[in-house]
Design an enzyme around this catalytic site. Structure first.
Site, PDB file in Angstrom:
ATOM      1  N   ARG E  91       0.824  -1.216   0.000  1.00 34.85           N
ATOM      2  CA  ARG E  91       0.000   0.000   0.000  1.00 34.85           C
ATOM      3  C   ARG E  91       0.864   1.275   0.000  1.00 34.85           C
ATOM      4  O   ARG E  91       0.469   2.294  -0.565  1.00 34.85           O
ATOM      5  CB  ARG E  91      -0.948   0.009   1.199  1.00 34.85           C
ATOM      6  CG  ARG E  91      -2.052  -1.041   1.159  1.00 34.85           C
ATOM      7  CD  ARG E  91      -2.880  -1.038  -0.088  1.00 34.85           C
ATOM      8  NE  ARG E  91      -3.897  -2.087  -0.080  1.00 34.85           N
ATOM      9  CZ  ARG E  91      -3.683  -3.354  -0.450  1.00 34.85           C
ATOM     10  NH1 ARG E  91      -2.517  -3.759  -0.876  1.00 34.85           N
ATOM     11  NH2 ARG E  91      -4.683  -4.230  -0.409  1.00 34.85           N
ATOM     12  N   GLU E  94       1.956   1.693  -3.501  1.00 37.95           N
ATOM     13  CA  GLU E  94       0.833   2.163  -4.312  1.00 37.95           C
ATOM     14  C   GLU E  94       0.618   3.658  -4.107  1.00 37.95           C
ATOM     15  O   GLU E  94       0.384   4.405  -5.067  1.00 37.95           O
ATOM     16  CB  GLU E  94      -0.429   1.383  -3.948  1.00 37.95           C
ATOM     17  CG  GLU E  94      -1.624   1.765  -4.797  1.00 37.95           C
ATOM     18  CD  GLU E  94      -2.836   0.899  -4.484  1.00 37.95           C
ATOM     19  OE1 GLU E  94      -2.779  -0.327  -4.707  1.00 37.95           O
ATOM     20  OE2 GLU E  94      -3.848   1.451  -4.012  1.00 37.95           O
ATOM     21  N   SER E 117      15.904  14.736   1.623  1.00 36.47           N
ATOM     22  CA  SER E 117      16.947  13.765   1.941  1.00 36.47           C
ATOM     23  C   SER E 117      16.340  12.520   2.565  1.00 36.47           C
ATOM     24  O   SER E 117      15.419  12.601   3.389  1.00 36.47           O
ATOM     25  CB  SER E 117      17.953  14.371   2.915  1.00 36.47           C
ATOM     26  OG  SER E 117      18.948  13.417   3.234  1.00 36.47           O
TER      27      SER E 117
END
Lengths: 149, 149, 149, 149, 149, 149, 149, 149, 149, 149
Positions: E91, E94, E117
């Site tokens: 997830r 995604e 960073s």
């Protein structure tokens, strides 16, 4: 201002013109005054040609200045991965897959730690008559470079 | 019942024994009576050896019957992809990447539609002295096979 | 007969011994008498060591003859792809991804058609003090090789 | 409304104009007033230019405002994977494949846990004369960044 | 001499001991005196621990010195690709696949040309009660680094 | 009949118009009346807009009805893999590569077996001033979903 | 309790026993009373054997009950990708690469929209004497299945 | 000068013309006087046609000289990887995945070390009536080639 | 201290014990008191079991506490990619390859912008008698989740 | 002569026309007289339509004969890999990744060695009201095919 004709487009025009004019790669190489494998590779986009070579090639093939400019360009080398599935090209890869590690062993045995250069390098192809069927003979000839710090 | 020693394990033992006994691949090939590239490839697992060849190799290298049995086995050919990153092997792939399409064109020009066989095939390697640095010369020599229905 | 200790196993033993004995790569390089990047790469399995270098390294690290034999072996070069995800290594790849085509253009502009050799080649690393934070300076230094048929 | 000219198209026009006008990358960099590797990378699409830099570059190269607008754009960085097969670029990747793990060890030894920045970073290229053949010297110079929570 | 216990093996032992002793990651972090995400990542092999942290962790978990030594080691970072198929981890990928380009645009709009960073960086996770179902809140917090030559 | 303008083409027109009109993503979001990350993602093609949102966006940007229609379309979500090499986006993936397994452990510890939803989900970005350099703070906030048969 | 011997291990033992006992696949098939391609595939782990078949095979090969149990197991089918580089197997893939689209066209022309089943399917291999060199004849014979909702 | 029409474009025109004129592949093959699988493969771009064959095909299909020229061209063989997901083509790959290693064993048992040629090779397809549903019968018929140095 | 038995090892022991004791997955599910697809997936390592479920399973199968502990563990989910080539599993992937985009369209038409949850989700399998051959009926049943910011 | 409109282009025109005319997939299916999942899949290019179905669809959608011809064409099936990253489609793949091996076990337990056909196959989708949120119910229904030689 237009971009330089990509070398793959120039190669497609070279291939079409060569067939339509009935010229062989060997004839092109002879007219251009360069080895046949080098010439074929250069016309397919793998080497930059000198202005004279490019002009001569385009004259023979009836191609215009945009092709000439493209043939002189410094290439980004390396063949199209699509050719890998072609049986004629694949057999060379298969031979390397089978004999590559043996060639590595024998280079190190004969020359020590180093490589066969692919830059200071020439390749030739010949037909060798044989009663059991003629043979394709391809020679890779590269300078040995030893690992040197 | 134990499985046959895998060819990659047999090759590792061959490599260790060859180094420890101070034998060259060329010496092994001469004793076995076969060409040096073929012999090296076979000992690395790419060709099946005859019982005589396998026995001779194991005698020279001080290896036992499990290696002998493995060397006689029909191989599943093809090099370890891990060798692809090795610079000595990579240069051959680079040469094919640059010259492969040219070789395809020239094979078709000279022989017609077909391939260089990688089965009815031999490969040789030689050192050619050169004042600018000695050269590695590798020759691929395969029977031409035309597409025939 | 046992196979030669794989170079990756030898490297793991070198790494463990170096930490446990509190030795730096720089100290190892100095004792062995070779440049520090070369020495580190060789001990990690990317270069063959001479018998003297291998003996000296194993003496310093308290490692046995199986490691010594492995360090002398001709390597199959190329790093483990697993290291690619490591941020310290990835930044070098990122720099090449951004600046690689520019370096290619500038090599061709300055030297003509050819490459920086990765064989006749050395690499060095240094620390450069800087008030805004010290800097890592890595120098690649390779012989220019022109495409020469 | 038309989309902004993609940076790859702008780069192709820059390359064509540079060749046709007989300008070197070094000349372009000097006129633009920026380091040569940075300038080349920016013109190839890897850095955004200031309006002044973009205007200056297009004036020198005879390119129109659509190129100027494209050169000012924030890029999505990273080289075309197709360049990976090019021998001139590949040698850098090969060097990293061989020396990357050693550079990682030495950065950690000298600086501790962290990385060489590829953002606060410059790269330079120079030619070093050498009686055995001139050398390509490429310097990566990045700020050390330590892992800091 | 034995190699250092690989960090993945040390992590497997940490996971087993944590479950068998009924300790939470939060308890471990509190005892070690470090942030909980950092501690969990370090015990899973993504950060080197100080000798004190490693000793403390192993005391709590009843693990021996070989684990302690491994936890102090400089890691080669980057998660196992096998975790990518796990829905809990997927997830996050995604979300990046959907929102990554938007985050890039907004970083450039707010900060200019540069990056967040991932080295000077911390990440935190919290539970936020919500009548429609509690929420997982993960915060990435990294220093902005501008492209600086 | 013509196909609907692909969302990637609409996004390219949005990007061009936004730059040429000197609008920020934040201004667009405010006018449209939606969160800024959501709005940016939607205009880049990752969310369908309502007719009102699409009309408002096109009015502000001077884009025609074909863009409006495209922005309303249900998307096939997921970013272009080409953006993965961009350093600004890559740092997020690197953070997941390092901290993903730790986040998984901590989600399970706090919530049990389940996931952070990427559908019932919002993401925010903020700038946090810091004397050592301002920081990018990105918050992922998703409903916990437990595995429930 | 021990796991069932994996089918790949059982296959390795079958291969070793077959060679050492001097049995052919054809003899094994005849004794087992099943077609030779089916039998070879089953002994290599691609089909479950009946208890009688497995017992008969192990008796002939002198293998113990752990192999017998493994041969009866329901397999997870599909060949090792490593075999793809083997020239004997590769030629079949090459033939599909060249003729696959033609076979698709001709199946649809003759039978309509559907497929040749690979489940209700048999394959046979034969040697056909030929003055120009004997031929390998492999027949795929599968039930036509039409797309049927 | 224009490039030769790519074989994939010629194939698309052949497919369209065949459907619109209501011709079967079998009718085309009969008129051209060549086997049906060969003819279909050639018209889809996998074999070069003779000038007579190409002229005959274009006459039947009402296609112009640019198609004729393309059909005569030497191809770069190998199917589009996109066809791999098509169920009709996939079943052949599945059959090879299941039976490939068995076919390799049986070729070696019957013929020795070597391959079935895919060059000196023909393939045929037939419909075999069967009360349980008609069957697709595909025959691969290639000359055996033994490994011969 | 030993690591927890990996779930793949536990699954291999479950599979062996199930066969040797002549138990069906359905019987195991009934005894454990959970749906059959859930139970099978959990025993194969895709769901954590409660202590009671794990104890019950191990009692039935005659497996020891190390398996019990492993079955209770939180899994890293996702099937072995090796199963993808298995025809029984592949047909599901093929169905998604053919019908996935249609299912997406119809979910959006019926429910709006969102997904079928794979977390709040159950799957069932049944046999439906049919005179033309019994049918496998697999039902995916997941909660609709709408994109909600 | 022009090539047949590719099915992906026809699908894009269907999608545009459907939206602009305010038609649902369900309405299209009802008019065409075919199941809704089948009809949607066919209009997206995964099934050939009969001439009547194609004519009816184009009449409803106001599309011309080139679309009609394309819809009748035999497809090369299989979804665009780009859809794999879409969350709505991905959840189905995730469910297979988690439950695929369990479904395989249960098919073999209930039916023996064989597969669920994806050819003699239908799929349906329904909305099931549920107080906790409505559910997406997708049913795969395929004929069992046993391995039969």
């Amino acid at each position: 201002m237009t971009p330089v004709l990509p070398k793959s487009d120039a190669a497609a025009l070279v291939v079409a013109a060569r067939i339509r004019r009935g010229l062989t790669w060997a004839q092109l190489a002879e007219e251009i005054g360069a080895p046949v494998v080098w010439t074929t590779a250069a016309l397919l986009g793998q080497h930059p040609m000198t202005p004279e070579q490019a002009r001569c090639a385009c004259l023979l093939l009836g191609l215009d200045e945009s092709v000439e400019e493209s043939l002189r360009l410094q290439p980004s080398r390396g063949a199209d991965p699509a050719t890998l599935t072609d049986p004629t090209v694949y057999r060379f890869h298969e031979a390397l897959s089978v004999y590559g590690p043996a060639l590595k062993e024998l280079i190190h045995e004969e020359f020590g730690d180093g490589i066969m250069s692919a830059i200071n390098f020439r390749v030739d192809i010949a037909r060798r008559p044989d009663p059991d069927g003629d043979r394709v003979v391809v020679t890779f000839d590269g300078k040995f470079l030893d690992y040197r710090w």
